[in-house]
Write an enzyme that holds these catalytic residues in place. Sequence first.
Site, PDB file in Angstrom:
ATOM      1  N   ASN A  41      16.665  19.805 -16.187  1.00  0.00           N
ATOM      2  CA  ASN A  41      16.201  18.440 -16.075  1.00  0.00           C
ATOM      3  C   ASN A  41      15.377  18.320 -14.792  1.00  0.00           C
ATOM      4  O   ASN A  41      15.836  18.710 -13.714  1.00  0.00           O
ATOM      5  CB  ASN A  41      17.413  17.496 -16.051  1.00  0.00           C
ATOM      6  CG  ASN A  41      17.026  16.052 -16.099  1.00  0.00           C
ATOM      7  OD1 ASN A  41      16.363  15.552 -15.204  1.00  0.00           O
ATOM      8  ND2 ASN A  41      17.472  15.360 -17.139  1.00  0.00           N
ATOM      9  N   CYS A  91      15.640  14.629 -27.327  1.00  0.00           N
ATOM     10  CA  CYS A  91      15.746  16.080 -27.411  1.00  0.00           C
ATOM     11  C   CYS A  91      16.262  16.514 -28.786  1.00  0.00           C
ATOM     12  O   CYS A  91      15.817  17.529 -29.322  1.00  0.00           O
ATOM     13  CB  CYS A  91      16.626  16.607 -26.284  1.00  0.00           C
ATOM     14  SG  CYS A  91      15.873  16.336 -24.643  1.00  0.00           S
ATOM     15  N   HIS A 143      13.476  16.293 -19.559  1.00  0.00           N
ATOM     16  CA  HIS A 143      14.881  16.657 -19.758  1.00  0.00           C
ATOM     17  C   HIS A 143      15.016  18.174 -19.772  1.00  0.00           C
ATOM     18  O   HIS A 143      14.018  18.891 -19.911  1.00  0.00           O
ATOM     19  CB  HIS A 143      15.392  16.063 -21.064  1.00  0.00           C
ATOM     20  CG  HIS A 143      15.551  14.578 -21.024  1.00  0.00           C
ATOM     21  ND1 HIS A 143      16.337  13.885 -21.915  1.00  0.00           N
ATOM     22  CD2 HIS A 143      15.038  13.635 -20.180  1.00  0.00           C
ATOM     23  CE1 HIS A 143      16.297  12.600 -21.641  1.00  0.00           C
ATOM     24  NE2 HIS A 143      15.511  12.420 -20.597  1.00  0.00           N
ATOM     25  N   SER A 194      25.251  17.760 -24.187  1.00  0.00           N
ATOM     26  CA  SER A 194      24.793  17.351 -25.512  1.00  0.00           C
ATOM     27  C   SER A 194      23.440  16.650 -25.408  1.00  0.00           C
ATOM     28  O   SER A 194      23.232  15.805 -24.545  1.00  0.00           O
ATOM     29  CB  SER A 194      25.823  16.409 -26.143  1.00  0.00           C
ATOM     30  OG  SER A 194      25.459  16.119 -27.466  1.00  0.00           O
ATOM     31  N   CYS A 253      20.183  14.258 -25.862  1.00  0.00           N
ATOM     32  CA  CYS A 253      19.892  12.866 -26.182  1.00  0.00           C
ATOM     33  C   CYS A 253      19.125  12.811 -27.506  1.00  0.00           C
ATOM     34  O   CYS A 253      18.768  13.839 -28.076  1.00  0.00           O
ATOM     35  CB  CYS A 253      19.072  12.234 -25.051  1.00  0.00           C
ATOM     36  SG  CYS A 253      17.379  12.874 -24.967  1.00  0.00           S
ATOM     37  N   GLU A 285      16.165  20.323 -21.998  1.00  0.00           N
ATOM     38  CA  GLU A 285      15.687  20.976 -23.213  1.00  0.00           C
ATOM     39  C   GLU A 285      14.159  20.971 -23.257  1.00  0.00           C
ATOM     40  O   GLU A 285      13.537  21.972 -23.626  1.00  0.00           O
ATOM     41  CB  GLU A 285      16.246  20.267 -24.454  1.00  0.00           C
ATOM     42  CG  GLU A 285      17.757  20.290 -24.559  1.00  0.00           C
ATOM     43  CD  GLU A 285      18.461  19.134 -23.869  1.00  0.00           C
ATOM     44  OE1 GLU A 285      19.641  18.907 -24.155  1.00  0.00           O
ATOM     45  OE2 GLU A 285      17.841  18.430 -23.025  1.00  0.00           O
ATOM     46  N   ASP A 298      19.091   8.106 -16.069  1.00  0.00           N
ATOM     47  CA  ASP A 298      18.790   9.245 -16.941  1.00  0.00           C
ATOM     48  C   ASP A 298      19.092   8.922 -18.404  1.00  0.00           C
ATOM     49  O   ASP A 298      18.358   9.329 -19.284  1.00  0.00           O
ATOM     50  CB  ASP A 298      19.573  10.488 -16.509  1.00  0.00           C
ATOM     51  CG  ASP A 298      19.085  11.736 -17.209  1.00  0.00           C
ATOM     52  OD1 ASP A 298      17.935  12.142 -16.949  1.00  0.00           O
ATOM     53  OD2 ASP A 298      19.827  12.291 -18.027  1.00  0.00           O
TER      54      ASP A 298
END
Length: 148
Positions: A44, A85, A55, A80, A82, A57, A145
Amino acid sequence: MMTDTDRRLLRVAYDEAKAGFDEGGCPIGSVLARGGQVVAQGRNQRVQQGDPIAHGEMDALRKAGRQKTYRDTVLYTSLSPCMMCSGTIIQFGIPRLVIGDTQNFGGNEEFLRSKGVEVVIAEDPDCIALMRRFIEEKPELWAEDIAE
């Protein structure tokens, strides 16, 4: 469901998350892998780059550059994903996702499964503890975030 390769690559994602935490950012790391080998890894970068969609990912996928296909890849993430993503995972056709922590943030796992993604939940103690520490120490940054 977790293999030795999964554990090794999830640790790389954790290390990215820890590096982000040490830089003053949100501790979320990710790795894109193919055949057990790292294609790219990222973290991130919202705070560091002032980019609201940077982010973990997304950072890993950007660093991977153009790929002819993602259908033979696995994405590892310390937290996990969002909805943004998760949508990218589906859009790119990434077939398998390994998640380190769903306790501190989660909810899109069933959505991903409904779209054919194999979702493996590790509940890694290090991933959970790092995110919990971040939420406790920087609640306003965490709220930003997750857009709360």
